[in-house]
Design a protein around this motif. Structure first.
Motif, PDB file in Angstrom:
ATOM      1  N   VAL A  40       0.857  -1.195   0.000  1.00 41.20           N
ATOM      2  CA  VAL A  40       0.000   0.000   0.000  1.00 41.20           C
ATOM      3  C   VAL A  40       0.887   1.237   0.000  1.00 41.20           C
ATOM      4  CG1 VAL A  40      -1.799   1.259   1.251  1.00 41.20           C
ATOM      5  CG2 VAL A  40      -1.770  -1.253   1.295  1.00 41.20           C
ATOM      6  N   CYS A  41       0.881   1.924  -1.147  1.00 38.00           N
ATOM      7  CA  CYS A  41       1.756   3.093  -1.322  1.00 38.00           C
ATOM      8  C   CYS A  41       0.956   4.363  -1.022  1.00 38.00           C
ATOM      9  CB  CYS A  41       2.241   3.107  -2.773  1.00 38.00           C
ATOM     10  SG  CYS A  41       3.285   4.513  -3.192  1.00 38.00           S
ATOM     11  N   HIS A  42       1.667   5.399  -0.573  1.00 36.74           N
ATOM     12  CA  HIS A  42       0.977   6.675  -0.342  1.00 36.74           C
ATOM     13  C   HIS A  42       0.356   7.194  -1.648  1.00 36.74           C
ATOM     14  CE1 HIS A  42       0.746   9.998   2.795  1.00 36.74           C
ATOM     15  NE2 HIS A  42       0.100  10.502   1.747  1.00 36.74           N
ATOM     16  N   SER A  43       0.935   6.820  -2.778  1.00 34.22           N
ATOM     17  CA  SER A  43       0.347   7.236  -4.065  1.00 34.22           C
ATOM     18  C   SER A  43      -1.043   6.628  -4.247  1.00 34.22           C
ATOM     19  CB  SER A  43       1.236   6.807  -5.236  1.00 34.22           C
ATOM     20  OG  SER A  43       2.515   7.372  -5.117  1.00 34.22           O
ATOM     21  N   ASP A  44      -1.264   5.419  -3.721  1.00 34.89           N
ATOM     22  CA  ASP A  44      -2.594   4.799  -3.814  1.00 34.89           C
ATOM     23  C   ASP A  44      -3.626   5.716  -3.167  1.00 34.89           C
ATOM     24  OD1 ASP A  44      -1.135   2.706  -4.812  1.00 34.89           O
ATOM     25  OD2 ASP A  44      -1.420   1.381  -3.079  1.00 34.89           O
ATOM     26  N   LEU A  45      -3.223   6.256  -2.032  1.00 33.22           N
ATOM     27  CA  LEU A  45      -4.107   7.173  -1.294  1.00 33.22           C
ATOM     28  C   LEU A  45      -4.310   8.471  -2.076  1.00 33.22           C
ATOM     29  CD1 LEU A  45      -3.501   7.616   2.507  1.00 33.22           C
ATOM     30  CD2 LEU A  45      -4.215   9.532   1.145  1.00 33.22           C
ATOM     31  N   HIS A  46      -3.210   9.009  -2.645  1.00 36.11           N
ATOM     32  CA  HIS A  46      -3.338  10.237  -3.459  1.00 36.11           C
ATOM     33  C   HIS A  46      -4.342  10.007  -4.597  1.00 36.11           C
ATOM     34  CE1 HIS A  46      -0.227  12.651  -1.615  1.00 36.11           C
ATOM     35  NE2 HIS A  46       0.765  11.871  -1.970  1.00 36.11           N
ATOM     36  N   TYR A  47      -4.235   8.841  -5.272  1.00 43.01           N
ATOM     37  CA  TYR A  47      -5.147   8.582  -6.394  1.00 43.01           C
ATOM     38  C   TYR A  47      -6.572   8.368  -5.907  1.00 43.01           C
ATOM     39  CZ  TYR A  47      -1.720   8.513 -10.127  1.00 43.01           C
ATOM     40  OH  TYR A  47      -0.780   8.888 -11.044  1.00 43.01           O
ATOM     41  N   ALA A  48      -6.737   7.586  -4.838  1.00 43.69           N
ATOM     42  CA  ALA A  48      -8.090   7.314  -4.336  1.00 43.69           C
ATOM     43  C   ALA A  48      -8.783   8.624  -3.953  1.00 43.69           C
ATOM     44  CB  ALA A  48      -8.020   6.364  -3.150  1.00 43.69           C
ATOM     45  N   HIS A  49      -8.003   9.572  -3.445  1.00 42.88           N
ATOM     46  CA  HIS A  49      -8.572  10.865  -3.035  1.00 42.88           C
ATOM     47  C   HIS A  49      -8.587  11.887  -4.169  1.00 42.88           C
ATOM     48  CE1 HIS A  49      -7.657  10.133   1.524  1.00 42.88           C
ATOM     49  NE2 HIS A  49      -8.496   9.258   1.004  1.00 42.88           N
ATOM     50  N   ASN A  50      -8.078  11.505  -5.332  1.00 44.96           N
ATOM     51  CA  ASN A  50      -7.954  12.409  -6.479  1.00 44.96           C
ATOM     52  C   ASN A  50      -7.153  13.663  -6.126  1.00 44.96           C
ATOM     53  OD1 ASN A  50      -8.233  13.166  -9.131  1.00 44.96           O
ATOM     54  ND2 ASN A  50     -10.308  14.001  -8.893  1.00 44.96           N
ATOM     55  N   ASP A  51      -6.107  13.493  -5.310  1.00 39.47           N
ATOM     56  CA  ASP A  51      -5.267  14.619  -4.893  1.00 39.47           C
ATOM     57  C   ASP A  51      -4.611  15.324  -6.080  1.00 39.47           C
ATOM     58  OD1 ASP A  51      -5.758  14.225  -2.231  1.00 39.47           O
ATOM     59  OD2 ASP A  51      -3.890  13.157  -1.810  1.00 39.47           O
ATOM     60  N   TRP A  52      -4.322  14.552  -7.129  1.00 38.79           N
ATOM     61  CA  TRP A  52      -3.619  15.129  -8.275  1.00 38.79           C
ATOM     62  C   TRP A  52      -4.588  15.490  -9.407  1.00 38.79           C
ATOM     63  CZ3 TRP A  52       0.158  10.542  -7.403  1.00 38.79           C
ATOM     64  CH2 TRP A  52       1.074  10.875  -6.384  1.00 38.79           C
ATOM     65  N   GLY A  53      -5.896  15.363  -9.149  1.00 33.51           N
ATOM     66  CA  GLY A  53      -6.910  15.778 -10.121  1.00 33.51           C
ATOM     67  C   GLY A  53      -6.935  14.936 -11.381  1.00 33.51           C
ATOM     68  N   SER A  54      -6.306  13.767 -11.371  1.00 40.37           N
ATOM     69  CA  SER A  54      -6.205  12.998 -12.616  1.00 40.37           C
ATOM     70  C   SER A  54      -6.756  11.584 -12.484  1.00 40.37           C
ATOM     71  CB  SER A  54      -4.727  12.912 -13.029  1.00 40.37           C
ATOM     72  OG  SER A  54      -3.979  12.268 -12.012  1.00 40.37           O
ATOM     73  N   THR A  55      -7.491  11.337 -11.406  1.00 42.99           N
ATOM     74  CA  THR A  55      -7.956   9.965 -11.193  1.00 42.99           C
ATOM     75  C   THR A  55      -9.120   9.633 -12.123  1.00 42.99           C
ATOM     76  OG1 THR A  55      -7.290  10.139  -8.888  1.00 42.99           O
ATOM     77  CG2 THR A  55      -8.776   8.331  -9.440  1.00 42.99           C
ATOM     78  N   ILE A  56      -9.017   8.450 -12.734  1.00 40.80           N
ATOM     79  CA  ILE A  56     -10.112   7.942 -13.567  1.00 40.80           C
ATOM     80  C   ILE A  56     -10.898   6.963 -12.683  1.00 40.80           C
ATOM     81  CG2 ILE A  56     -10.701   6.760 -15.715  1.00 40.80           C
ATOM     82  CD1 ILE A  56      -7.659   7.129 -16.518  1.00 40.80           C
ATOM     83  N   PHE A  57     -12.170   7.243 -12.469  1.00 38.95           N
ATOM     84  CA  PHE A  57     -12.979   6.368 -11.606  1.00 38.95           C
ATOM     85  C   PHE A  57     -13.816   5.419 -12.458  1.00 38.95           C
ATOM     86  CE2 PHE A  57     -12.161  10.100  -8.930  1.00 38.95           C
ATOM     87  CZ  PHE A  57     -11.686   9.484  -7.787  1.00 38.95           C
ATOM     88  N   PRO A  58     -14.089   4.205 -11.974  1.00 42.61           N
ATOM     89  CA  PRO A  58     -13.598   3.641 -10.721  1.00 42.61           C
ATOM     90  C   PRO A  58     -12.097   3.360 -10.798  1.00 42.61           C
ATOM     91  CG  PRO A  58     -14.770   1.963 -11.961  1.00 42.61           C
ATOM     92  CD  PRO A  58     -14.933   3.243 -12.721  1.00 42.61           C
ATOM     93  N   CYS A  59     -11.449   3.481  -9.652  1.00 43.15           N
ATOM     94  CA  CYS A  59     -10.001   3.304  -9.574  1.00 43.15           C
ATOM     95  C   CYS A  59      -9.680   2.142  -8.641  1.00 43.15           C
ATOM     96  CB  CYS A  59      -9.378   4.597  -9.049  1.00 43.15           C
ATOM     97  SG  CYS A  59      -7.615   4.467  -8.700  1.00 43.15           S
ATOM     98  N   VAL A  60      -8.927   1.184  -9.153  1.00 44.69           N
ATOM     99  CA  VAL A  60      -8.420   0.093  -8.314  1.00 44.69           C
ATOM    100  C   VAL A  60      -6.924   0.337  -8.139  1.00 44.69           C
ATOM    101  CG1 VAL A  60      -7.999  -2.393  -8.148  1.00 44.69           C
ATOM    102  CG2 VAL A  60     -10.157  -1.552  -9.097  1.00 44.69           C
ATOM    103  N   PRO A  61      -6.486   0.779  -6.955  1.00 44.94           N
ATOM    104  CA  PRO A  61      -5.072   1.073  -6.767  1.00 44.94           C
ATOM    105  C   PRO A  61      -4.225  -0.199  -6.620  1.00 44.94           C
ATOM    106  CG  PRO A  61      -6.472   2.148  -5.078  1.00 44.94           C
ATOM    107  CD  PRO A  61      -7.283   1.087  -5.761  1.00 44.94           C
ATOM    108  N   GLY A  62      -2.935   0.015  -6.359  1.00 43.69           N
ATOM    109  CA  GLY A  62      -2.047  -1.118  -6.093  1.00 43.69           C
ATOM    110  C   GLY A  62      -0.996  -1.308  -7.163  1.00 43.69           C
ATOM    111  N   HIS A  63       0.274  -0.967  -6.832  1.00 41.60           N
ATOM    112  CA  HIS A  63       1.346  -1.188  -7.806  1.00 41.60           C
ATOM    113  C   HIS A  63       2.596  -1.759  -7.132  1.00 41.60           C
ATOM    114  CE1 HIS A  63       2.192   3.444  -7.404  1.00 41.60           C
ATOM    115  NE2 HIS A  63       2.639   2.789  -6.355  1.00 41.60           N
ATOM    116  N   GLU A  64       2.355  -2.529  -6.078  1.00 36.72           N
ATOM    117  CA  GLU A  64       3.459  -3.273  -5.449  1.00 36.72           C
ATOM    118  C   GLU A  64       2.995  -4.732  -5.360  1.00 36.72           C
ATOM    119  OE1 GLU A  64       5.542   0.233  -2.745  1.00 36.72           O
ATOM    120  OE2 GLU A  64       4.257  -1.204  -1.714  1.00 36.72           O
ATOM    121  N   ILE A  65       2.976  -5.364  -6.531  1.00 36.23           N
ATOM    122  CA  ILE A  65       2.258  -6.629  -6.716  1.00 36.23           C
ATOM    123  C   ILE A  65       3.224  -7.814  -6.756  1.00 36.23           C
ATOM    124  CG2 ILE A  65       0.845  -7.903  -8.391  1.00 36.23           C
ATOM    125  CD1 ILE A  65      -0.095  -5.037  -9.397  1.00 36.23           C
TER     126      ILE A  65
END
Ligand code: NAP
Ligand code: ZN
Length: 353
Positions: A40-65
């Motif tokens: 669970v990366c802090h970026s997952d949280l940034h995307y889930a919260h759309n902190d960077w204004g670029s999230t495409i919903f629905p969003c399934v995070p996770g990039h440490e697989i």
């Protein structure tokens, strides 16, 4: 196409919830993976919260697989069913530009395809990440997990680890290099472990007095509290290399002051506007500041081999998928030691409850 269970968000500022997603039918050069663990990366949280204004919903995070291969396409040559494999922050790139040819796929001139919140290069479908039972990834973007690495603790190397490994290697950190790590979180604790393994003299600069003992237990030689002006002043011009992992807008000047002659600060955390940088602080001591984005495939494989050989493993707290919202809240309040990892077997519990 196969259907699988995942966790994601339908809009910003809502909790993650179970959803079913489709994974594409295998292309010739695809590998199908059953996901065992996902960091669970802090970026997952940034995307889930759309902190960077670029999230495409629905969003399934996770990039440490990390997981096991369950099927391969007809043209796949490097992997077989049952292999232990990993997938990091990117799942495709053009493979033709200079950046791709030089193993810097994150900087693909045509734009890399991120593991989630990207667009599949062939279909345009939104990419969905590793908070899921399965994933299908182009062979080139699948990494091999060495036998000596415990799968439970491997996931965070794929983002937190490589993001700090890249700059440590690029700078040439070695025996005796004076390294400071700003922020002892997921990225920061990996920077400490890796810099120590490379022989550096490592200082942690933290906002949290309570992390001093942990920092030393992780191998750091010194700890500085950024809130203590006298201690910060005393450390002026004393580091060769600083990795700044602070996850939001902040003032970099107090850290720049700590760089020795020709010292370099690499910013990996705050991917947003910063408070103004004082030019004189850069000119004095010929200091420099730069940024760094994750890492290429070859370098990520190199990191996995290095960590296997030196038994450098992230410090992880294993959680169930159902606990992800509490984990996000704890990450927001700086209460994680030092990376949450989801045990993906727990996803099925949710199915039957
Ligand atoms: P994390 O686990 O939450 O750790 C961040 C650490 O920064 C915290 O533990 C805390 O350490 C410190 N911190 C938090 N808020 C702060 C504040 N307001 N002022 C000063 N220090 C603060 O996050 P992470 O997963 O390591 O990610 C860090 C950042 O890197 C995120 O923004 C993430 O999106 C970004 N990232 C970038 C890349 C890239 O390619 N460049 C890749 C992955 C992640 P102390 O308690 O020690 O102060
Ligand atoms: Zn990440």
């Amino acid at each position: 196409m196969t259907n699988c269970l995942a966790y994601g968000v339908h809009e910003a500022h809502t909790d993650l919830a179970p959803l079913r997603i489709e994974r594409r039918a295998l292309r010739d050069d695809d590998v199908a993976i059953e996901i065992a663990y996902c960091g669970v990366c802090h970026s997952d949280l940034h995307y889930a919260h759309n902190d960077w204004g670029s999230t495409i919903f629905p969003c399934v995070p996770g990039h440490e697989i990390v997981g096991h291969v369950t099927a391969v396409g007809g043209a796949v040559s490097r992997y077989r069913v049952g292999d232990r494999v990993a997938v990091g922050c990117l799942v495709d790139s053009c493979q033709q530009c200079a950046a791709c040819e030089q193993g810097e796929e994150p900087h693909c001139e045509k734009g890399m395809t991120p593991t989630y919140n990207g667009r599949d290069r062939q279909t345009g479908d939104t990419t969905l990440g590793g908070y899921a039972q399965h994933i299908v990834v182009r062979e080139k973007f699948v990494l091999r997990v060495p036998e000596a690495l415990d799968l439970r603790y491997t996931g965070p190397l794929l983002c937190a680890g490589i993001t700090v490994w890249g700059p440590l290697r690029e700078y040439g950190v070695k025996q005796g290099t004076r390294v400071a790590v700003v922020g002892l979180g997921g990225l920061g604790h990996m920077a400490v472990k890796l810099a120590v393994a490379l022989g550096a003299e490592v200082t942690v600069i933290t906002t949290s007095p309570g992390k001093a003992d942990d920092a030393r237990a992780l191998g750091a030689h010194h700890v500085l509290l950024s809130s203590e002006p006298a201690a910060m002043k005393g450390a002026s011009s004393s580091f060769d290399f600083i990795v700044d992992t602070i996850p939001r807008k902040h003032n970099v000047n107090p850290y720049l002051m700590l760089l020795a002659r020709h010292g370099k600060l690499v910013l990996v955390g705050a991917l947003e506007p910063l408070e103004p940088i004082h030019g004189a602080l850069l000119a004095l001591n010929n200091r420099s500041i730069s940024g760094s984005l994750i890492g290429g495939l070859e370098q990520t494989q190199e990191l996995l081999e290095f960590c296997a050989e030196h038994q450098v493993l992230p410090s992880c707290e294993l959680i169930r998928m159902q606990d992800i919202n509490a984990a996000f809240k704890r990450m927001e309040t700086n209460d994680v030691k030092y990376r949450f990892v989801i045990d993906m077997a727990s996803l099925e519990d949710g199915e039957h409850s």
